[in-house]
Scaffold this motif. Structure first.
Motif, PDB file in Angstrom:
ATOM      1  N   ALA A  21      36.771  59.300  27.270  1.00  0.00           N
ATOM      2  CA  ALA A  21      36.445  60.432  25.992  1.00  0.00           C
ATOM      3  C   ALA A  21      34.833  59.043  25.742  1.00  0.00           C
TER       4      ALA A  21
ATOM      5  N   GLU B 190      36.625  69.316  28.694  1.00  0.00           N
ATOM      6  CA  GLU B 190      37.981  68.145  28.467  1.00  0.00           C
ATOM      7  C   GLU B 190      39.303  68.832  29.713  1.00  0.00           C
ATOM      8  N   SER B 191      40.228  67.432  30.166  1.00  0.00           N
ATOM      9  CA  SER B 191      40.861  67.086  30.882  1.00  0.00           C
ATOM     10  C   SER B 191      42.791  66.791  30.283  1.00  0.00           C
ATOM     11  N   GLU B 192      42.512  66.826  31.705  1.00  0.00           N
ATOM     12  CA  GLU B 192      44.242  66.102  31.468  1.00  0.00           C
ATOM     13  C   GLU B 192      43.891  64.524  31.566  1.00  0.00           C
TER      14      GLU B 192
ATOM     15  N   ARG C 256      42.513  57.945  29.184  1.00  0.00           N
ATOM     16  CA  ARG C 256      42.030  58.733  28.781  1.00  0.00           C
ATOM     17  C   ARG C 256      40.634  59.212  27.124  1.00  0.00           C
TER      18      ARG C 256
ATOM     19  N   GLY D  72      40.150  63.278  30.987  1.00  0.00           N
ATOM     20  CA  GLY D  72      39.422  62.740  30.620  1.00  0.00           C
ATOM     21  C   GLY D  72      38.477  63.482  30.598  1.00  0.00           C
ATOM     22  N   PRO D  73      37.456  63.513  29.775  1.00  0.00           N
ATOM     23  CA  PRO D  73      36.243  64.746  30.193  1.00  0.00           C
ATOM     24  C   PRO D  73      35.494  63.958  31.274  1.00  0.00           C
TER      25      PRO D  73
ATOM     26  N   LEU E 192      30.689  68.284  27.946  1.00  0.00           N
ATOM     27  CA  LEU E 192      31.629  67.719  27.757  1.00  0.00           C
ATOM     28  C   LEU E 192      33.146  68.728  28.469  1.00  0.00           C
TER      29      LEU E 192
ATOM     30  N   LYS F  37      30.872  60.147  26.574  1.00  0.00           N
ATOM     31  CA  LYS F  37      29.955  60.211  25.902  1.00  0.00           C
ATOM     32  C   LYS F  37      28.400  60.012  25.783  1.00  0.00           C
TER      33      LYS F  37
END
Length: 366
Positions: free
Chosen positions: A35, A57-59, A31, A61-62, A55, A39
């Protein structure tokens, strides 16, 4: 409305952005790395296309979502996670040599993302276009599937920027694919003193492997392949547990249903052995009918372009299953996906970027 003008894309600028993406490693399930990668993906999109990349968000990663605004018409779909662990870049750094770009993820699928962004940047008007770059495609798209399906239905057409098939062919069909895990429970005993007192999970697993292999029907495109097996603890102990992992690929929904029923019907061969089946076909088949209309457009834009049905799955399987026109394999020309010899053909980048731009215009304006 008239077709919008495009300007020539720059291979040098694409290489610059590709380097930026590759040099931020993005292994699935990491993650923190994802992340950081998200970016950079967002920055590349915003720098070339303007606007704001969100972005999500999720479990896993983005995920990165960008919209040009206006009535949604076409979804550009990709992912920024890769299969390569952290540290691969140090061993295999990004470089361009002899017409090839190499480095972790150049072909699958960072090169395709860059080509799509630069293709869109060449358009005067980008209204109606969305980009979705997910963080978990390589591990099944569990956290991104709902978002993918939502945006595909909203847009009505999907262009998938996975790497091209051999020779630069587009991917006009994909098999449905999934993984099963068959667990066997037996009973341990001393292999020398009283082997008959045990229930040998390894022997039971061997029976199951033969039953499982028999589910396949290669003549109809269905492959059922046991790929990983584990059993036992010590050389003098009758194994109490065993696990068999199975890769499954199907070309039709009917075969998907038959295979699922066959796994559900597996039964033990040894008295007192128990089996449990987990998993399934996570990505439905992508029939060639889903890509037919868009592929015809692509061939008008680039005569001689070939299409091919392939065994691997992508997020295009999800969108095609919804009935949304989907064309895949629009990304990098190259090869070696998931391998150390992965490469991208630099001279093909501009042509593929222009193909994406042409398809976007054709979808929006006819």
């Amino acid at each position: 409305m008239t077709k919008q003008r495009t300007v020539q894309v720059s291979s040098d600028a694409m290489i610059e952005d590709l380097r930026a993406l590759v040099e931020v490693e993005s292994p699935s399930r990491d993650r923190d790395a994802l992340a950081a990668s998200a970016k950079v993906v967002a920055a590349v999109i915003e720098n070339r296309l303007g606007g704001h990349a969100v972005l999500v968000e999720s479990e896993a990663g983005p995920h990165v979502h960008w919209s040009a605004g206006g009535d949604p018409k076409v979804l550009i779909l990709g992912h920024h996670d890769t299969v390569f662990p952290l540290g691969t870049l140090a061993r295999r750094p990004f470089k361009v040599e002899d017409g090839h770009a190499t480095g972790p993820g150049v072909f699958d699928m960072l090169g395709g993302l860059v080509q799509a962004v630069h293709g869109l940047a060449a358009l005067d008007d980008r209204s109606g276009v969305e980009i979705l770059v997910t963080a978990d495609e390589e591990v099944g798209s569990r956290t991104s599937r709902a978002l993918i399906e939502e945006r595909a239905l909203a847009c009505g057409a999907v262009l998938v920027l996975e790497g091209a098939a051999d020779g630069g062919a587009l991917k006009t069909g994909r098999k449905g694919c999934g993984t099963y895990q068959v667990s066997v429970k037996g009973r341990a005993s001393h292999a020398g003193l009283e082997p008959a007192a045990g229930v040998n999970a390894l022997v039971e697993a061997s029976y199951q492997v033969l039953d499982i292999a028999g589910i396949g029907r290669p003549g109809t495109g269905t492959t059922v392949t046991p790929t990983v097996a584990s059993a036992g603890t010590l050389d003098n102990v009758v194994p109490a547990e065993a696990v068999v992992v199975v890769d499954v690929r199907v070309e039709s929904v009917a075969e998907e249903e038959r295979v699922e029923a066959a796994f559900a019907a597996l039964t033990p061969h040894l008295d007192e052995a128990e089996i449990a089946v987990r998993g399934g076909i996570g990505r439905p088949p992508m029939p060639e009918s889903a890509s037919a209309e868009l592929f015809a457009v692509a061939r008008r834009l680039l005569p001689g372009l070939e299409g091919r049905a392939v065994g691997g799955g992508s997020d295009g399987n999800f969108t095609a299953a919804l009935g949304v026109p989907t064309l895949d394999g629009l990304g990098a020309v190259g090869g070696g996906a998931h391998a150390d010899h992965e490469y991208l053909v630099v001279d093909a980048m501009a042509e593929r970027a222009e193909l994406v731009a042409g398809l976007v215009n054709a979808i929006r304006f006819g």
